[in-house]
Design a protein around this motif. Structure first.
Motif: not given
Length: 94
Positions: A8-24, A48-52, A57-62
Motif C-alpha cells: 500500500y502507498s499514499k503516493k502514486a508511482n511508489e509501488i510501480y517504481n519499487f516493483l519495476k526495480k526489484f521485480s522487473p 525475498d520480497i520481504v527482505g528487499v 523501505n527508506d527509499k519508498f513510501d510503501i
C-alpha cells in the motif's frame, strides 16, 4: 493454501517504481497503483520480497502486509521482518 503479500502507498508511482526495480518481471498496467496484491503458492517465495522491502523501505513510501493464515494480516516493519523471515523457514521447511 497460498500466502498473500499486499503493498500500500499514499503516493502514486511508489509501488510501480519499487516493483519495476526489484521485480522487473512483474507485469503492471497502472503506474499510479496505490495498492498491489499477489498470492504465492510457495510461502518461502515471499522471504525475498520481504527482505528487499525492508532493505529499501527508506527509499519508498510503501507499507507491506502479509497473510500466512486466512484473514490474518501482519504488517512488516523494521522490528519484525527478520523474525518473520526466520518463521517462514521454520514453518515451511521444504
Amino acid at each position: 493454501m497460498s500466502v498473500i503479500v499486499n503493498l500500500y502507498s499514499k503516493k502514486a508511482n511508489e509501488i510501480y517504481n519499487f516493483l519495476k526495480k526489484f521485480s522487473p518481471n512483474e507485469h503492471l498496467d497502472d503506474k499510479n497503483l496505490l495498492e498491489w496484491k499477489k498470492e504465492y503458492d510457495n510461502p518461502i517465495e515471499i522471504a525475498d520480497i520481504v527482505g528487499v522491502f525492508i532493505d529499501n523501505n527508506d527509499k519508498f513510501d510503501i507499507n507491506m502486509w502479509i497473510s500466512l493464515d486466512k484473514d490474518f494480516f501482519v504488517n512488516i516493519t523494521d522490528h519484525n521482518s527478520d523474525q518473520i523471515i526466520r518463521y517462514l523457514f521454520e514453518r515451511y521447511p521444504y
